[in-house]
Design an enzyme around this catalytic site. Structure first.
Site, PDB file in Angstrom:
ATOM      1  N   HIS A 139       1.009  -1.230  -0.054  1.00  0.00           N
ATOM      2  CA  HIS A 139       0.606  -0.070  -0.110  1.00  0.00           C
ATOM      3  C   HIS A 139       0.956   1.656   0.135  1.00  0.00           C
ATOM      4  O   HIS A 139       1.671   1.331   0.428  1.00  0.00           O
ATOM      5  CB  HIS A 139      -0.937   0.106   1.640  1.00  0.00           C
ATOM      6  CG  HIS A 139      -2.043   0.791   1.168  1.00  0.00           C
ATOM      7  ND1 HIS A 139      -1.963   2.558   1.954  1.00  0.00           N
ATOM      8  CD2 HIS A 139      -3.537   0.930   1.038  1.00  0.00           C
ATOM      9  CE1 HIS A 139      -2.797   3.096   1.390  1.00  0.00           C
ATOM     10  NE2 HIS A 139      -4.223   1.911   0.385  1.00  0.00           N
TER      11      HIS A 139
ATOM     12  N   ASP B  96      -8.476  -5.167   0.142  1.00  0.00           N
ATOM     13  CA  ASP B  96      -8.336  -6.404  -1.087  1.00  0.00           C
ATOM     14  C   ASP B  96      -7.945  -7.707  -0.608  1.00  0.00           C
ATOM     15  O   ASP B  96      -9.016  -8.885  -1.341  1.00  0.00           O
ATOM     16  CB  ASP B  96      -7.150  -6.051  -2.236  1.00  0.00           C
ATOM     17  CG  ASP B  96      -8.256  -4.156  -2.521  1.00  0.00           C
ATOM     18  OD1 ASP B  96      -9.072  -4.418  -2.427  1.00  0.00           O
ATOM     19  OD2 ASP B  96      -7.648  -3.790  -3.317  1.00  0.00           O
TER      20      ASP B  96
END
Ligand SMILES: CC(C)(COP(=O)(O)OP(=O)(O)OC[C@H]1O[C@@H](n2cnc3c(N)ncnc32)[C@H](O)[C@@H]1OP(=O)(O)O)[C@@H](O)C(=O)NCCC(=O)NCCS
Length: 428
Positions: A307, A364
């Site tokens: 991320h 996700d």
């Protein structure tokens, strides 16, 4: 602590204000940099660039913290419905019972789609990607509500448009699924909750009503709540860039859908399931996939890992991981992909490559397993993300207008040819 930063260029010093946010994050205000020094900054991918001031969502990537309007995501995830969360994100405060009832009523009122839109849906090939349909249809519905094209950031016009978008994004998503699968369209039922109504439009049949179990409704609520906003991510920044030209809210969020579609952003939730399926069917050990991800001679990445902001863990992933177990238990399902996901997570957390780069599971990683458990088809996963992210996109568009932000227009450093004379065709 100094509240000025000094920059020296060619022996000359320039001072710039250091601004501190409400959580003590700091930035150097370089608005006057180019006019004073002739220089611009270079930050491809905007990893170090603040593009706006915002009071919507706070992310502390080093400590795995996410708050909507000051409320920790853990509390919101446990206690709030999606509609309450959307209200909070849009208007800055949790709604009182009256405000919530009005907001719900407004969302319910705007749920049906104009019947002419059915022709648009049937014009798409059955194999059309649902994200392409969603983006196109968000623009198209504005043609049926011309009054919303001139809506600004507050007042009844904005309130109506926000409720309309939150409501219709859900119907568009469900209709695209029905059309793609050759099933008759199921119209919304205003007596149902936001999530149950969506599931009804997806899965009811004219001869059999789908009634969402509380477990499924709660799981979908959690999914949407966790996706509701995430400060200046790729799609939200896109909405702001498009909105900064004073483009209307519909075209701005439609552009947000396109940005979300990419596999490095919202598309990763479906990518994770494809990756886990691949691991399962190939029979290869997890180490093979870790080696592939570490090998710089290819582009392969472990989907659902890494991320830009979280360099510790993504709090949404933690919440989802816990809930996925509960949902599978409550629904008395087993998912072999969960076992693979757990093994993959365990192995990456012990692997130097992933440790050194602070690569942890992101939102996700487990969200696809949750969506599978409640029966959402794989090609709809990123559309589900878009439904969830709608409040954040709208709130950022609203804030942009409230702050009267200038049009977004980055600069570049030109690296092409310097001036040269045109060569006539016969001489080339
Ligand atoms: C999310 C993502 C786009 C962030 O990108 P970013 O902030 O630009 O991060 P970087 O590409 O600079 O990553 C830093 C390093 O980790 C590596 N890396 C990042 N994510 C990785 C992954 N999922 N698998 C393998 N390596 C990864 C990069 O290759 C880079 O390695 P290097 O320093 O040797 O060059 C990226 O982590 C990614 O592609 N993840 C997979 C897709 C995904 O899950 N997206 C959903 C995000 S919520």
């Amino acid at each position: 602590m100094s509240d000025k930063a000094t920059l020296t260029i060619d022996g000359k010093s320039y001072e710039y204000d250091v601004i501190t946010g409400s959580e003590n994050e700091r930035c150097i205000d370089i608005k006057a940099l180019r006019s004073e020094t002739g220089c611009i900054t270079m930050d491809p991918g905007f990893g170090n660039t603040g593009s706006c001031y915002s009071s919507i969502t706070y992310v502390d990537g080093a400590n795995g913290i996410l708050r909507y309007r000051g409320y920790p995501i853990e509390e919101i995830a446990e206690k709030a419905t999606f509609v309450e969360t959307a209200y909070l994100i849009l208007y800055g405060e949790l709604p009182n019972p009256r405000q919530l009832a009005d907001f719900r009523a407004s969302i319910a009122e705007h749920a049906p789609l104009h019947t002419s839109l059915e022709h648009h849906f049937s014009g798409f090939p059955r194999s059309a990607p649902p994200m392409a349909i969603l983006s196109a249809m968000l623009n198209i519905i504005s043609c049926f509500h011309p009054e919303v094209l001139d809506v600004h950031s507050e007042g009844p016009g904005f309130d109506k448009t926000a409720a309309l978008l939150l409501s219709k994004v859900r119907a568009i998503a469900a209709f695209s699924y029905r059309m793609a699968t050759g099933k008759p369209l199921i119209h919304p039922n205003p007596s149902l909750s936001y999530c149950s109504n969506f599931l009804h439009m997806m899965f009811s049949e004219p001869y059999r009503e789908y009634i969402a179990s509380p477990v499924v409704e709660k799981a979908l609520t959690l999914f949407l709540v966790l996706h509701a906003d995430h400060e200046q991510n790729c799609s939200t920044s896109t909405v702001r860039v498009v909105g900064s030209s004073r483009a209307n809210l519909f075209s701005s969020v439609s552009a947000g859908v396109c940005a979300l579609w990419g596999p490095l952003h919202g598309g990763a939730n479906a990518g994770v399931i494809r990756m886990l399926e691949d691991i399962k069917t190939s029979g290869r050990p997890i180490s093979h996939y870790l080696d592939l991800a570490k090998d710089k001679s290819n582009d392969y990445k472990l989907m659902g890992f890494g991320h830009r902001v979280y360099k510790n863990f993504d709090p949404r992933s933690k919440i989802l991981k816990k809930r996925v177990y509960e949902v599978l238990n409550e629904l008395q399902q087993q998912d072999p992909l969960l076992e693979i996901a757990l093994e993959l997570e365990e192995k990456t957390l012990k692997d130097d490559y992933f440790i050194e780069r602070n690569l942890y599971p992101n939102v996700d990683f487990y969200s696809g397993i949750l969506l599978r458990a409640i029966g959402i088809p794989l090609n709809m996963y990123t559309v589900m993300f878009a439904i969830g992210r709608m409040p954040g996109w709208i709130a950022n568009w609203k804030e942009l207008h409230e702050h009267g932000q200038r049009i977004s227009r980055p600069r570049q450093i030109y690296t092409g040819e310097t001036t040269r004379s045109f060569v006539p065709l016969a001489q080339r």
